[in-house]
Enzyme design. Structure first.
Site, mmCIF file in Angstrom:
data_model
loop_
_atom_site.group_PDB
_atom_site.id
_atom_site.type_symbol
_atom_site.label_atom_id
_atom_site.label_comp_id
_atom_site.label_asym_id
_atom_site.label_seq_id
_atom_site.Cartn_x
_atom_site.Cartn_y
_atom_site.Cartn_z
ATOM 1 N N ASP A 84 0.619 -1.277 -0.009
ATOM 2 C CA ASP A 84 -0.036 0.086 0.008
ATOM 3 C C ASP A 84 0.686 1.036 -0.013
ATOM 4 O O ASP A 84 0.343 2.450 0.415
ATOM 5 C CB ASP A 84 -0.937 -0.020 1.411
ATOM 6 C CG ASP A 84 -1.980 -0.756 0.936
ATOM 7 O OD1 ASP A 84 -2.554 -0.776 -0.231
ATOM 8 O OD2 ASP A 84 -2.482 -1.597 1.867
ATOM 9 N N ASP B 272 -7.548 -4.088 -4.149
ATOM 10 C CA ASP B 272 -7.287 -2.826 -3.871
ATOM 11 C C ASP B 272 -6.092 -2.303 -4.462
ATOM 12 O O ASP B 272 -5.429 -1.174 -4.635
ATOM 13 C CB ASP B 272 -7.068 -2.556 -2.328
ATOM 14 C CG ASP B 272 -8.248 -3.348 -1.509
ATOM 15 O OD1 ASP B 272 -8.757 -4.522 -1.959
ATOM 16 O OD2 ASP B 272 -8.438 -3.003 -0.486
#
Length: 424
Positions: A123, A188
């Protein structure tokens, strides 16, 4: 009297519409904008006030995540959400030119910078590009920010492996069946590819762009069903790239369409079209948008349930009592994505994306979703859902909901100014 804005295609420019060069331009014809400057600026001003109050209410090292039961929840810099708050502050600085906001963003960046060396998360795009990327764009201070971004991209690239042709998401953990993940990749992760493509342009290192392209291509093949809904998690065999299972971690059940996952994909493939000019990404984004906007379970106010198939849950499901919770964060991401997708499409299709994004922004900017001043501790929006299965951040304000809501308003304001939706 409501003012309607008409913008010609020469002003809403596709950054790759020809599929040849990302600087190619094509006329899109006239589109109509129903929201006006007063709407956009009043909501951005409310957001500025809220975030300024939040800034006053937390310590220097806090990375805001949510506000629950009258208390702030602030995770550390390693949390995947750590870049959203400084990113929101920077967007609001862009709007207001309030120097106090720039000072606030910089004090958070000081605590976030060490994550450039974090090789244990996929991320880093969320964490570093939403924050340092916006800081570089707005200040032009390459000395302060370019090294952070390039080092962070190198860290992220270590998570790409040749056999599965993807960036690994999680290290450890188990699926719902109690089995350890082998090489999980979540939808994601499409959102972190912009970080790689931008750093590739910044540094001239084509390896980062290649990783982003290969990950996007593999995800397109393996994550999507025939109706263009997305699985949340695909677990791979890292030795040969074969698929072990397709699962969910935050959705209602494995075959459901977890709402935010659909928005991550829509945003991600729209962005990949911008970055590469490859029309297959545009077609993927259009198909995802069609699935999302035509879903029979999408509420009239266009703020989705946390899972688009939650209506299929039976009373014996452990999530049944929470099945009708909305997820404001999904609507924020979707609205921002649709505004960009509108510039790469034509005529009635482009206008449809604008109309739907406007509808979402109206809903988000009113009760029950928009917080009153100080009501939610300085967060802008209420009623987001992090993960019902994990019992975390359920029906609360969330920092990334605020980030993409403000981003969508900034993008719309650019359109009203006759500018490109995306500024790089």
């Amino acid at each position: 009297m409501k003012i309607q804005y008409y913008i010609t295609g020469a002003l809403l420019v596709g950054l790759g519409i020809q599929g040849i060069s990302c600087s190619s331009q094509k006329s899109l014809g006239s589109i109509k904008l129903e929201l006006d400057k007063e709407f956009v600026h009043s909501n951005l001003e409310d957001a500025r006030k809220q975030i300024s109050y939040l800034a006053e209410s937390i310590s220097e090292s806090d990375m805001p995540t949510t506000y629950k039961d009258g208390k702030y929840v602030n995770w550390g810099s390693t949390w995947w959400c750590s870049g959203f708050y400084p990113g929101t502050v920077l967007y609001l600085y862009e709007y207001s030119k309030d120097e106090k906001l720039l000072v606030e963003a910089k004090r958070k960046l000081k605590h976030l910078e060490k994550e450039k060396n974090n090789k244990g998360t996929h991320d880093l795009g969320f964490m570093l590009y939403c924050s340092f990327g916006n800081a570089l764009r707005l200040t032009g201070d390459s000395v302060a920010y370019k090294e952070v971004l390039s080092t962070g991209a190198a860290s992220l690239a270590t998570r790409f492996h040749e056999a599965p042709k993807t960036i690994r998401s999680w290290d450890g953990g188990k699926n719902w069946d109690g089995q350890p993940w082998t090489y999980p990749v979540i939808i994601d992760n499409m959102m972190n590819l912009e970080f790689l493509t931008e750093v590739s342009k910044m540094t001239g290192d084509k390896r980062y762009r290649d990783i982003a392209v290969r990950h996007a291509n593999t995800t397109m093949i393996n994550h999507y069903r025939k109706d263009y809904s997305s699985y949340h998690v695909v677990d791979y065999n890292p030795k040969d790239g074969s698929i072990i299972s397709r699962k969910t971690a935050q959705g209602a059940f494995d075959e459901s369409a977890w709402a935010r996952g659909q928005s991550w994909g829509l945003y991600g493939y729209t962005m990949m079209y911008r970055e590469t000019g490859d029309k297959k990404y545009l077609e993927q984004a259009r198909h995802i948008a069609q699935f999302y906007l035509n879903h029979p379970n999408l509420p009239k106010d266009l703020i989705p349930y946390w899972d688009m198939d939650q209506n299929k849950l039976t009373p014996d499901s452990k999530y049944y009592s929470q099945k009708d919770l909305r997820d404001v964060s999904t609507a924020s991401v979707t609205a921002s994505a649709l505004l960009e997708l509108a510039q790469y499409t034509r005529g009635s299709e482009s206008q449809l994306y604008i109309v739907k994004a406007e509808h979402m922004l109206r809903s988000l900017s009113s009760k029950p979703y928009k917080a009153e001043y100080k009501e939610a501790g300085g967060y802008i929006l209420k009623h987001s859902v992090g993960s019902i299965p994990h019992k975390t951040e359920v029906d609360v304000p969330l920092t990334y909901a605020d980030y993409y809501y403000v981003e969508a308003l900034i993008r719309y304001d650019r359109m009203l100014n006759g500018e490109k939706v995306i500024k790089q």
